[in-house]
Design a protein around this motif. Structure first.
Motif, PDB file in Angstrom:
ATOM      1  N   TYR A 331      53.278  61.578 -66.447  1.00 40.62           N
ATOM      2  CA  TYR A 331      51.989  61.367 -65.804  1.00 40.62           C
ATOM      3  C   TYR A 331      50.891  62.035 -66.634  1.00 40.62           C
ATOM      4  O   TYR A 331      51.156  62.888 -67.472  1.00 40.62           O
ATOM      5  N   GLU A 332      49.663  61.654 -66.362  1.00 40.65           N
ATOM      6  CA  GLU A 332      48.542  62.240 -67.086  1.00 40.65           C
ATOM      7  C   GLU A 332      48.424  63.726 -66.774  1.00 40.65           C
ATOM      8  O   GLU A 332      48.563  64.132 -65.610  1.00 40.65           O
ATOM      9  N   PRO A 333      48.151  64.561 -67.778  1.00 38.14           N
ATOM     10  CA  PRO A 333      47.996  65.998 -67.524  1.00 38.14           C
ATOM     11  C   PRO A 333      46.859  66.274 -66.542  1.00 38.14           C
ATOM     12  O   PRO A 333      45.868  65.534 -66.484  1.00 38.14           O
ATOM     13  N   GLU A 334      47.010  67.342 -65.785  1.00 34.88           N
ATOM     14  CA  GLU A 334      45.931  67.756 -64.892  1.00 34.88           C
ATOM     15  C   GLU A 334      44.747  68.239 -65.713  1.00 34.88           C
ATOM     16  O   GLU A 334      44.908  68.804 -66.795  1.00 34.88           O
ATOM     17  N   LEU A 335      43.550  68.017 -65.198  1.00 30.77           N
ATOM     18  CA  LEU A 335      42.357  68.475 -65.894  1.00 30.77           C
ATOM     19  C   LEU A 335      42.255  69.996 -65.813  1.00 30.77           C
ATOM     20  O   LEU A 335      42.763  70.609 -64.880  1.00 30.77           O
ATOM     21  N   PRO A 336      41.599  70.628 -66.785  1.00 31.84           N
ATOM     22  CA  PRO A 336      41.438  72.080 -66.745  1.00 31.84           C
ATOM     23  C   PRO A 336      40.668  72.514 -65.503  1.00 31.84           C
ATOM     24  O   PRO A 336      39.848  71.744 -64.967  1.00 31.84           O
ATOM     25  N   PRO A 337      40.875  73.730 -65.039  1.00 29.80           N
ATOM     26  CA  PRO A 337      40.183  74.217 -63.832  1.00 29.80           C
ATOM     27  C   PRO A 337      38.665  74.156 -63.919  1.00 29.80           C
ATOM     28  O   PRO A 337      37.992  73.969 -62.899  1.00 29.80           O
ATOM     29  N   TYR A 338      38.110  74.292 -65.130  1.00 27.38           N
ATOM     30  CA  TYR A 338      36.654  74.296 -65.237  1.00 27.38           C
ATOM     31  C   TYR A 338      36.038  72.936 -64.918  1.00 27.38           C
ATOM     32  O   TYR A 338      34.818  72.819 -64.779  1.00 27.38           O
ATOM     33  N   CYS A 339      36.862  71.889 -64.794  1.00 30.84           N
ATOM     34  CA  CYS A 339      36.353  70.561 -64.430  1.00 30.84           C
ATOM     35  C   CYS A 339      36.329  70.354 -62.917  1.00 30.84           C
ATOM     36  O   CYS A 339      35.791  69.347 -62.440  1.00 30.84           O
ATOM     37  N   ALA A 340      36.872  71.291 -62.165  1.00 32.46           N
ATOM     38  CA  ALA A 340      37.140  71.067 -60.739  1.00 32.46           C
ATOM     39  C   ALA A 340      35.886  70.764 -59.936  1.00 32.46           C
ATOM     40  O   ALA A 340      35.922  69.951 -59.002  1.00 32.46           O
ATOM     41  N   ARG A 341      34.785  71.379 -60.265  1.00 30.98           N
ATOM     42  CA  ARG A 341      33.577  71.220 -59.453  1.00 30.98           C
ATOM     43  C   ARG A 341      32.701  70.057 -59.911  1.00 30.98           C
ATOM     44  O   ARG A 341      31.655  69.805 -59.327  1.00 30.98           O
ATOM     45  N   GLU A 342      33.121  69.396 -60.949  1.00 28.59           N
ATOM     46  CA  GLU A 342      32.284  68.323 -61.472  1.00 28.59           C
ATOM     47  C   GLU A 342      32.360  67.071 -60.611  1.00 28.59           C
ATOM     48  O   GLU A 342      33.434  66.579 -60.288  1.00 28.59           O
ATOM     49  N   GLU A 343      31.199  66.592 -60.233  1.00 28.86           N
ATOM     50  CA  GLU A 343      31.129  65.347 -59.466  1.00 28.86           C
ATOM     51  C   GLU A 343      31.282  64.177 -60.423  1.00 28.86           C
ATOM     52  O   GLU A 343      30.586  64.079 -61.422  1.00 28.86           O
ATOM     53  N   LYS A 344      32.205  63.276 -60.113  1.00 26.78           N
ATOM     54  CA  LYS A 344      32.448  62.130 -60.987  1.00 26.78           C
ATOM     55  C   LYS A 344      31.433  61.030 -60.688  1.00 26.78           C
ATOM     56  O   LYS A 344      31.428  60.454 -59.606  1.00 26.78           O
ATOM     57  N   THR A 345      30.566  60.785 -61.654  1.00 23.92           N
ATOM     58  CA  THR A 345      29.517  59.791 -61.447  1.00 23.92           C
ATOM     59  C   THR A 345      29.650  58.586 -62.366  1.00 23.92           C
ATOM     60  O   THR A 345      28.871  57.660 -62.274  1.00 23.92           O
ATOM     61  N   TYR A 346      30.629  58.618 -63.239  1.00 21.03           N
ATOM     62  CA  TYR A 346      30.766  57.533 -64.213  1.00 21.03           C
ATOM     63  C   TYR A 346      31.354  56.300 -63.558  1.00 21.03           C
ATOM     64  O   TYR A 346      32.393  56.356 -62.905  1.00 21.03           O
ATOM     65  N   VAL A 347      30.665  55.174 -63.737  1.00 19.31           N
ATOM     66  CA  VAL A 347      31.142  53.902 -63.202  1.00 19.31           C
ATOM     67  C   VAL A 347      31.445  52.986 -64.383  1.00 19.31           C
ATOM     68  O   VAL A 347      30.532  52.571 -65.103  1.00 19.31           O
ATOM     69  N   PRO A 348      32.710  52.665 -64.631  1.00 18.71           N
ATOM     70  CA  PRO A 348      33.057  51.805 -65.771  1.00 18.71           C
ATOM     71  C   PRO A 348      32.389  50.445 -65.659  1.00 18.71           C
ATOM     72  O   PRO A 348      32.254  49.883 -64.574  1.00 18.71           O
ATOM     73  N   ASP A 349      31.955  49.906 -66.808  1.00 16.71           N
ATOM     74  CA  ASP A 349      31.271  48.611 -66.814  1.00 16.71           C
ATOM     75  C   ASP A 349      32.125  47.554 -67.498  1.00 16.71           C
ATOM     76  O   ASP A 349      31.648  46.715 -68.230  1.00 16.71           O
ATOM     77  N   TYR A 350      33.426  47.617 -67.251  1.00 15.51           N
ATOM     78  CA  TYR A 350      34.323  46.654 -67.875  1.00 15.51           C
ATOM     79  C   TYR A 350      35.256  46.086 -66.822  1.00 15.51           C
ATOM     80  O   TYR A 350      35.358  46.603 -65.703  1.00 15.51           O
TER      81      TYR A 350
END
Length: 355
Positions: A331-350
């Protein structure tokens, strides 16, 4: 036998155990309080920096240039017959490169730590800004380091991207077909819609942090799509730092430099080198209106020979290194802890990923 940049057998250009002095400024555990915490030990990150014996540390007026390789390769083998050779012969750039343990097959977020450290180590050691040239996954790691280690942004004069897959690639399924099937961590992270790609591109990560020149080929057999407004390598410029995107088939339309170039052979494309020279010499991104388009009448960069072309094409063996990588994950590795608070705003355009 391991050959050096100039054919010397005593130099291991792919060494991951290089010895360098302490930096002139303390950069570990962080240069800036805004920087993410490193998870890799400093001695390991410093050991991955390969500095040729002839490197001048900026004393000769040349710009120090950090070369960052792609998945399945070390910097030495990836660049010795193309950009390292060309820079060494130039009057503007002094090359060094990264040999990251695992040949860039490990967690890409971990690979990015080596890049962030190298930028700050070389820039502080040389007391001047550096240029960064990356190929393939190396571009993701550079952009990740610029995003999560803000101290690096003021140290980079130019970021030149070759065959970048900022938005991932639909072709990653060939080596990462489905969750539960073991594969190299970095490969699964380069699937479109992966957690890593989505996080990288979110909150302005799809725009440049430093002057950026992205060069790519629509006939890239590894990264797709790679054309028009859907190009994975496309970089935006909401921060207005200066960005140039160049699809070689458009810029060099119907000329030899705009014909069929693969993920690997773009490394000797003459227009890619012309953009690199223009960007480093003039500052800011490379500009087509400053380039002598006669260079596009060649299929390889002036200064490279047929053996250089052959050895660059042999980088296709990166696939073997990826398949042989021993620490595969299901499975994909877990993201580092410093990413935890980041709001995901990216919307793929494909369109939907190929499953």
């Amino acid at each position: 036998m391991v050959l050096g940049l100039h054919g010397h057998s005593h130099v291991d250009i792919n060494s991951i155990k290089n010895s360098h002095p302490d930096p002139t400024t303390s950069i570990y555990p962080q240069l800036s309080p805004d920087d993410a915490p490193y998870q890799v030990q400093e001695v390991d990150m410093r050991s991955a920096i390969f500095i040729p014996e002839e490197f001048q540390y900026g004393r000769d007026g040349k710009v120090p240039v950090i070369l960052v390789p792609g998945t399945g390769s070390f910097g030495g083998e990836a660049f010795r017959c193309n950009f390292a050779k060309l820079l060494k012969a130039s009057n503007f750039g002094d090359p060094l490169w990264l040999n990251i343990p695992g040949m860039m097959c490990d967690d890409a977020a971990k690979n990015a730590e080596y890049v962030a450290y190298a930028i700050n180590y070389i820039s502080t050691t040389c007391s001047k800004k550096v240029a960064v040239i990356a190929w393939s996954q190396g571009n993701l790691c550079v952009q990740w380091s610029l995003k999560y280690w803000p101290s690096t942004r003021g140290q980079v004069s130019n970021f030149i991207c070759l065959s970048a897959d900022f938005r991932g690639t639909t072709n990653a399924w060939l080596m990462a077909p489905a969750a539960g099937v073991p594969c190299a961590p970095a490969v699964r992270q380069q699937r479109r819609r992966s957690k890593f790609i989505t996080t990288l591109m979110s909150n302005g990560g799809d725009s440049a942090y430093v002057p950026t020149t992205s060069i790519y080929s629509r006939t890239d057999e590894v990264v797709q799509p790679q054309f028009g407004k859907w190009a994975s390598a496309l970089m935006y410029d909401e921060r207005q730092v200066g960005v140039t995107n160049c699809e070689v088939q458009v810029a060099a339309c119907k000329k030899p430099a705009g014909l069929y170039y693969t993920h690997f052979t773009l490394l000797y494309n003459p227009l890619a080198w012309a953009f690199t020279e223009d960007a480093i010499c003039n500052g800011g991104p490379g500009r087509l209106d400053r380039i002598d388009m006669k260079c596009c009448m060649r299929t390889k960069t002036h200064g490279l020979n047929r053996l250089d072309v052959l050895r660059t094409k042999e980088l296709i063996r990166c696939g073997k290194a990826i398949l042989n990588y021993p620490a595969k994950l299901k499975y994909e590795p877990e993201l580092p802890p410093y990413c935890a608070r980041e709001e995901k705003t990216y919307v793929p355009d494909y369109e939907a990923d190929i499953e």
